[in-house]
Write a protein that holds these residues in place. Structure first.
Motif, PDB file in Angstrom:
ATOM      1  N   ARG A   1       0.833  -1.200   0.000  1.00 49.25           N
ATOM      2  CA  ARG A   1       0.000   0.000   0.000  1.00 49.25           C
ATOM      3  C   ARG A   1       0.874   1.260   0.000  1.00 49.25           C
ATOM      4  NH1 ARG A   1      -5.254   0.311   1.278  1.00 49.25           N
ATOM      5  NH2 ARG A   1      -5.219  -1.714   2.344  1.00 49.25           N
ATOM      6  N   GLY A   2       1.946   1.204   0.765  1.00 50.81           N
ATOM      7  CA  GLY A   2       2.844   2.353   0.826  1.00 50.81           C
ATOM      8  C   GLY A   2       3.552   2.619  -0.483  1.00 50.81           C
ATOM      9  N   LYS A   3       3.993   1.572  -1.177  1.00 48.80           N
ATOM     10  CA  LYS A   3       4.741   1.797  -2.416  1.00 48.80           C
ATOM     11  C   LYS A   3       3.827   2.205  -3.565  1.00 48.80           C
ATOM     12  CE  LYS A   3       5.248  -2.704  -4.760  1.00 48.80           C
ATOM     13  NZ  LYS A   3       6.242  -3.692  -5.233  1.00 48.80           N
ATOM     14  N   VAL A   4       2.574   1.763  -3.541  1.00 50.55           N
ATOM     15  CA  VAL A   4       1.630   2.222  -4.563  1.00 50.55           C
ATOM     16  C   VAL A   4       1.443   3.721  -4.437  1.00 50.55           C
ATOM     17  CG1 VAL A   4      -0.771   2.110  -5.317  1.00 50.55           C
ATOM     18  CG2 VAL A   4       0.486   0.000  -4.845  1.00 50.55           C
ATOM     19  N   GLY A   5       1.294   4.183  -3.206  1.00 50.13           N
ATOM     20  CA  GLY A   5       1.371   5.606  -2.933  1.00 50.13           C
ATOM     21  C   GLY A   5       0.258   6.488  -3.467  1.00 50.13           C
ATOM     22  N   VAL A   6      -0.911   5.931  -3.766  1.00 46.19           N
ATOM     23  CA  VAL A   6      -2.039   6.747  -4.199  1.00 46.19           C
ATOM     24  C   VAL A   6      -3.276   6.338  -3.411  1.00 46.19           C
ATOM     25  CG1 VAL A   6      -1.149   7.107  -6.536  1.00 46.19           C
ATOM     26  CG2 VAL A   6      -2.649   5.175  -6.081  1.00 46.19           C
ATOM     27  N   ASP A   7      -4.187   7.292  -3.232  1.00 50.94           N
ATOM     28  CA  ASP A   7      -5.415   6.998  -2.521  1.00 50.94           C
ATOM     29  C   ASP A   7      -6.373   6.226  -3.418  1.00 50.94           C
ATOM     30  OD1 ASP A   7      -4.540   8.355  -0.255  1.00 50.94           O
ATOM     31  OD2 ASP A   7      -5.301  10.280  -0.987  1.00 50.94           O
TER      32      ASP A   7
END
Length: 332
Positions: free
Chosen positions: A43-49
């Motif tokens: 989730r952190g590396k995807v980095g988009v809401d």
């Protein structure tokens, strides 16, 4: 948007960008992971809401796939092992083929509309090295160690098309065949293609074999997956995703030219072909390199360009952005 997409192999390089692209388009996205302990990192590396959730599923097990595909409109199947890292020296054909079948069978049971399978240009290699190749080309290689990856990708994709032909009631199938994938790394979990740039920057490739690849940018590849997933004309199609061809020495020259002192360790020395061939019987890496020596791939992405209006950015830009990301992440 009410439509939902399952992306397999959610921790992977391509999957990360596909998830990011789909969230940006307003889809609800569910991603598979072999272990949910990696969910926060992904989730952190995807980095988009966006509406992103995770489910545990493994290519070598039936467990979890029905839960993963339940309620999904589409599936994007990016998960597949490569003969590096934890899979070095192991059988990669079985998980590639069995995993693809599991995903497709679960998608059918769930009533999924379309499945997009990430194959590889390794599944579209012409019989004569360097001859023109497009979506009509299929790889036909002997069962030898050096051909493990192209055989695994070819057989898994052929399995997918065979299953779909047996199911007239769906789902639809589209396959995307990327060439060498470059683009900004999202974390330290690097793909082998990005790892090549890391080796060059760190000085761990003091000599360069006379090899090269067509380059596709991972950001543009994610766009192609999204378009292939929904375009009516994309159903039942293969799409090669390949841009400009670069020799390893040309990649090294781009790094030296554009990064200045940061590329001080990048070598331009060429390794003679005979050295690779002489070492091939005794070294697995050299054995895999040998068939590609001096071969300039001639792959066409005209089908994707014409049918979907898709293109990838200049190869030098992708290589440069890859290098900058590795430096910024402290991976060199």
């Amino acid at each position: 948007m009410s439509e939902s997409v399952l992306v397999t192999g959610g921790s992977g390089f391509v999957a990360g960008y596909v998830v990011r692209e789909l969230l940006g388009r307003g889809y609800r996205v569910r991603a598979t992971l072999r272990s949910l302990r990696r969910a926060d990192a992904v989730r952190g590396k995807v980095g988009v809401d966006g509406d992103l959730s995770f489910v545990a599923a493994d290519l070598l097990s039936d467990d979890g796939w029905d839960a993963a595909t339940e309620g999904m409109t589409y599936v994007v199947h990016t998960a597949s092992p490569m003969p590096v890292g934890e899979h070095r020296g192991q059988d990669i054909t079985t998980p590639a083929r069995h995993g693809t079948r599991r995903v497709l069978q679960a998608a059918r049971r769930a009533g999924v509309r379309r499945v997009v399978v990430t194959s590889s240009t390794a599944a579209a290699m012409p019989a004569v090295p360097g001859a023109p190749a497009d979506e009509r080309t299929w790889t036909d290689l002997p069962d030898q160690r050096r051909y493990a990856y192209p055989r695994a990708k070819t057989l898994a994709e052929r399995d997918a098309w065979r299953l779909i032909r047996e199911w007239p009631d769906g789902p639809e199938l589209t396959t995307v065949l990327p060439a060498n994938i470059q683009g900004p790394a999202l974390d330290e979990d690097l793909s082998p293609s990005v790892g090549l740039i890391r080796l060059m920057l760190s000085g761990k490739m003091p000599v360069l074999p006379r090899m090269g690849y067509p380059i596709v940018d991972v950001r543009d590849l994610a766009v192609l997956h999204a378009e292939a997933m929904t375009a009516p004309a994309a159903a039942g199609q293969r799409f090669i995703a390949a841009g400009e061809f670069l020799w390893f020495r040309e990649i090294a020259a781009i790094l030296r030219d554009r990064l200045g002192p940061a590329a001080a360790k990048v070598s331009l020395r060429q390794l003679p072909n005979w050295v690779v061939r002489a070492a091939a019987p005794f070294n697995a890496e050299m054995d895999q390199l040998a068939p590609s020596l001096g071969v300039r791939s001639n792959l066409s992405s005209a089908h994707a360009e014409k049918l979907l209006g898709w293109r990838t950015r200049p190869a030098a830009e992708s290589v440069t952005d890859t290098a900058h990301s590795l430096l910024e992440l402290g991976l060199v």
